[in-house]
Design a protein around this motif. Structure first.
Motif, mmCIF file in Angstrom:
data_model
loop_
_atom_site.group_PDB
_atom_site.id
_atom_site.type_symbol
_atom_site.label_atom_id
_atom_site.label_comp_id
_atom_site.label_asym_id
_atom_site.label_seq_id
_atom_site.Cartn_x
_atom_site.Cartn_y
_atom_site.Cartn_z
ATOM 1 N N SER A 288 57.184 44.441 35.899
ATOM 2 C CA SER A 288 57.235 44.237 34.088
ATOM 3 C C SER A 288 56.420 43.238 33.932
ATOM 4 O O SER A 288 55.842 42.597 34.740
ATOM 5 C CB SER A 288 59.410 44.036 34.446
ATOM 6 O OG SER A 288 58.725 43.780 32.185
ATOM 7 N N ASP A 289 55.962 42.924 32.524
ATOM 8 C CA ASP A 289 55.516 42.361 31.534
ATOM 9 C C ASP A 289 56.603 40.807 31.469
ATOM 10 O O ASP A 289 57.389 41.494 31.769
ATOM 11 C CB ASP A 289 54.710 43.180 30.454
ATOM 12 C CG ASP A 289 53.560 41.958 30.395
ATOM 13 O OD1 ASP A 289 53.318 40.418 30.805
ATOM 14 O OD2 ASP A 289 53.294 41.782 29.298
ATOM 15 N N ILE B 75 54.107 37.200 41.578
ATOM 16 C CA ILE B 75 54.215 36.901 40.835
ATOM 17 C C ILE B 75 52.064 37.974 40.444
ATOM 18 O O ILE B 75 51.975 36.740 41.271
ATOM 19 C CB ILE B 75 54.124 35.857 39.477
ATOM 20 C CG1 ILE B 75 55.776 35.589 39.896
ATOM 21 C CG2 ILE B 75 53.475 35.715 38.387
ATOM 22 C CD1 ILE B 75 56.205 34.197 39.893
ATOM 23 N N VAL B 76 52.054 38.342 39.930
ATOM 24 C CA VAL B 76 50.993 38.530 39.828
ATOM 25 C C VAL B 76 49.815 38.359 37.796
ATOM 26 O O VAL B 76 50.984 39.375 37.531
ATOM 27 C CB VAL B 76 50.807 40.272 40.047
ATOM 28 C CG1 VAL B 76 48.951 40.474 39.383
ATOM 29 C CG2 VAL B 76 51.098 40.152 41.496
ATOM 30 N N SER B 77 49.141 37.691 37.575
ATOM 31 C CA SER B 77 48.204 37.358 37.040
ATOM 32 C C SER B 77 48.092 38.757 36.590
ATOM 33 O O SER B 77 47.026 39.452 37.299
ATOM 34 C CB SER B 77 47.152 36.756 37.105
ATOM 35 O OG SER B 77 46.586 35.941 35.559
ATOM 36 N N LYS B 78 48.425 38.666 35.039
ATOM 37 C CA LYS B 78 46.472 40.370 34.451
ATOM 38 C C LYS B 78 45.828 39.910 34.809
ATOM 39 O O LYS B 78 44.621 41.013 34.218
ATOM 40 C CB LYS B 78 47.393 40.549 33.036
ATOM 41 C CG LYS B 78 49.101 41.328 32.807
ATOM 42 C CD LYS B 78 49.443 41.484 31.971
ATOM 43 C CE LYS B 78 49.893 42.358 30.930
ATOM 44 N NZ LYS B 78 50.594 43.258 30.186
ATOM 45 N N MET C 26 54.207 40.552 35.676
ATOM 46 C CA MET C 26 52.895 40.490 35.327
ATOM 47 C C MET C 26 52.951 39.690 34.215
ATOM 48 O O MET C 26 53.809 39.663 33.825
ATOM 49 C CB MET C 26 52.501 41.763 34.909
ATOM 50 C CG MET C 26 52.648 43.371 36.628
ATOM 51 S SD MET C 26 51.687 44.487 35.715
ATOM 52 C CE MET C 26 52.911 45.108 34.310
ATOM 53 N N THR C 27 51.965 38.763 33.806
ATOM 54 C CA THR C 27 51.930 37.887 33.052
ATOM 55 C C THR C 27 50.337 37.221 33.083
ATOM 56 O O THR C 27 49.878 37.501 33.536
ATOM 57 C CB THR C 27 53.176 36.375 33.593
ATOM 58 O OG1 THR C 27 52.498 35.941 32.178
ATOM 59 C CG2 THR C 27 52.319 35.691 34.338
ATOM 60 N N PHE D 235 51.737 36.407 45.022
ATOM 61 C CA PHE D 235 50.864 35.454 44.646
ATOM 62 C C PHE D 235 49.953 35.887 44.501
ATOM 63 O O PHE D 235 48.986 35.498 45.209
ATOM 64 C CB PHE D 235 51.568 33.452 44.138
ATOM 65 C CG PHE D 235 52.847 33.216 44.194
ATOM 66 C CD1 PHE D 235 53.520 33.593 43.458
ATOM 67 C CD2 PHE D 235 52.693 32.393 45.500
ATOM 68 C CE1 PHE D 235 55.035 32.972 43.543
ATOM 69 C CE2 PHE D 235 54.454 32.058 45.678
ATOM 70 C CZ PHE D 235 55.807 32.463 44.423
ATOM 71 N N SER D 236 49.585 36.241 43.135
ATOM 72 C CA SER D 236 47.630 36.015 43.290
ATOM 73 C C SER D 236 47.075 34.999 43.128
ATOM 74 O O SER D 236 47.843 34.541 42.978
ATOM 75 C CB SER D 236 47.232 37.302 41.781
ATOM 76 O OG SER D 236 48.205 36.467 40.223
#
Length: 222
Positions: A56-57, A107-110, A87-88, A133-134
């Motif tokens: 989810s964003d 957590i994955v950065s967009k 996602m953020t 973590f990306s």
């Protein structure tokens, strides 16, 4: 040998983003079973028990259950068996640290390669203690290591700290949170001890360093 199929719900308030992510992360053992564009739709889907992992964003306005940390915390309480990948686009270390401390461990950065979501989903599904973590998120945590002090704060201490550095007086915070001034002062002092500062001016400097307030605001506190 067939691998276990991981059922995924994708949530983002931009249909084109949903379509792009779905096309990339659908693999032999990842199945996108549904999509959602706000928290209301997410909860309806989770009530049906249709997924293993929610991707989810962070920011999705308009839903009945809000978005961001309050939404994720609600989902974690209500559906403890569901794993979450957030996602953020955010790069605020304080908020990312709070997200991590709330129980979101993937957590994955967009801004990073969207295919990293595949690894994040597998790690989230494999263990409730696994972390992913990306690169962008990992770099933020590494550079702003001092923001980890926020992870030790209780929810109430964090709330008081954020209101105080936003410019509110102890009496104003007490009125807003319906607590006594003594309680608010005690929670503020406890938060300061945990992050290792003794003076209000140092607290504001710390808040700037970890992204809680913009640097120009400290000039009014000297």
């Amino acid at each position: 040998m067939d691998a276990q199929t991981i059922k995924v719900i994708l949530a983002d308030d931009h249909p084109s983003v949903l379509a792009g992510i779905k096309s990339i992360i659908t693999t032999t053992n990842l199945q996108v079973v549904a999509t959602a564009c706000n928290s209301t739709e997410i909860i309806k889907l989770l009530d049906r028990g249709v997924c293993d992992v929610l991707v989810s964003d962070y920011t999705m306005p308009g839903g009945e259950f809000g978005d961001g940390i309050p939404m994720f915390e609600f989902i974690l309480r209500r559906y403890p068996a569901v794993r979450i990948v957030a996602m953020t686009m955010m790069d605020n270390p304080a908020i990312l640290g709070q997200l991590r401390s709330s129980g979101i461990r993937c957590i994955v950065s967009k801004t990073d390669d969207v295919s990293l979501l595949i690894s994040a989903v597998h790690i989230a599904h494999g263990s409730d203690k696994g972390e992913f973590f990306s690169p962008t998120i990992k770099a933020i945590f590494n550079v702003f290591g001092e923001a980890k002090g926020l992870l030790a704060l209780s929810q109430r201490e964090s709330e008081v700290l954020r209101l105080f550095v936003s410019g509110m007086a102890i009496s104003e915070i007490a009125g807003q949170l319906h607590r006594s001034k003594q309680t608010i002062s005690s929670q503020k002092n406890s938060a300061m001890r945990k992050i290792g500062v003794a003076r209000d001016i140092d607290l504001f400097k710390y808040a700037i360093e970890v992204g809680l307030i913009p640097s120009r605001r400290i000039e009014n506190k000297k």
